[in-house]
Design an enzyme around this catalytic site. Sequence first.
Site, short mmCIF file in Angstrom:
data_model
loop_
_atom_site.label_atom_id
_atom_site.label_comp_id
_atom_site.label_asym_id
_atom_site.label_seq_id
_atom_site.Cartn_x
_atom_site.Cartn_y
_atom_site.Cartn_z
N LEU A 182 -55.11 82.72 -45.47
CA LEU A 182 -54.27 82.11 -46.50
C LEU A 182 -53.99 80.69 -46.05
O LEU A 182 -53.90 80.42 -44.84
CB LEU A 182 -52.95 82.87 -46.65
CG LEU A 182 -53.00 84.27 -47.27
CD1 LEU A 182 -51.60 84.89 -47.27
CD2 LEU A 182 -53.55 84.23 -48.69
N ASP A 183 -53.84 79.78 -47.00
CA ASP A 183 -53.52 78.40 -46.64
C ASP A 183 -52.17 78.35 -45.92
O ASP A 183 -51.32 79.24 -46.09
CB ASP A 183 -53.41 77.53 -47.89
CG ASP A 183 -54.73 77.46 -48.65
OD1 ASP A 183 -55.78 77.69 -48.02
OD2 ASP A 183 -54.69 77.17 -49.85
N LEU A 184 -51.96 77.26 -45.21
CA LEU A 184 -50.71 77.09 -44.46
C LEU A 184 -49.48 77.21 -45.37
O LEU A 184 -48.46 77.78 -45.01
CB LEU A 184 -50.74 75.71 -43.79
CG LEU A 184 -49.82 75.48 -42.59
CD1 LEU A 184 -50.08 76.48 -41.48
CD2 LEU A 184 -49.98 74.05 -42.09
#
Length: 276
Positions: free
Chosen positions: A102-104
Amino acid sequence: MNKMSLVVYLARAGVGSRRACDELVRDNRVTVGGEIVTFPRQETGPDDEVAVDGEIVVPKQLRYVLVNKPRGVASTRSDPHADRVIVDMVPEGRTLFPVGRLDLDTTGLIVLTNDGVLANRLMHPRYGVQKSYVARVRGKVSKRVLAALREGVELEDGLTSPAEVRLQKQSAKTAVLELTIREGRKRQIKRMLASVGLSVEELHRRRFGPLGDKGLQVGASRELSGDEVDALRRAGEGVRSSLDQEVEGEPMNLAGDPPAGPQAAAGDTLGERGGL
Ligand code: URA
């Protein structure tokens, strides 16, 4: 540890792939309780003393942990740009690998495990695990935009597969959408939404395959039950053939794309509100 076939026992001990272990057994190199065993499927359990070429081998305990990732935590095992990495959110998490990314600035569900075979199945494109996201976007969402997202939009890496898309809420300036996809391309949801002119303010993954975030706050984690692991396994059954060579319990090539995207502005998250 439950009983299992001898090859699975050997593979979980890190001896090699199931196929390699099968050959070791057939080559008379494996003993159980000091006796050579030539039947690879022989039932083997915790009370058995199994040796390969005279050396005792023991399977490792497989772990499956569900994490509801907060913003700012990298979904990798190490990241010099992030304050914190997801494996540090669970006790003895450094032995585990994240299943996907997942993105930051995305919150939501990620499974951590040391079962490389299952992890690879869950990430395999042919498997097509369903992932549901809730996205808060800026602007108005028209029927035409919803239809385009459902049918598939053209991204630089090709047309997206049909998605389930529901408009949950539309207010003056923002809208909340729920999107369910079976692919797992890098930053797919944000790119899909950008392609129809919508910029994402918040993104939360509320479902991963059979698992949902109900009862698991953002920032919390829990071990999966046996039934939940079985459900994940059933979901991964479709891609067995091409992955037969993999070593049971050994994480393989779990690294995905590097985390991307700036941190979103501070404020409530979709997950903390129960995924909206
Ligand atoms: N899609 C995105 O754009 N970002 C994520 O973190 C996950 C899916």
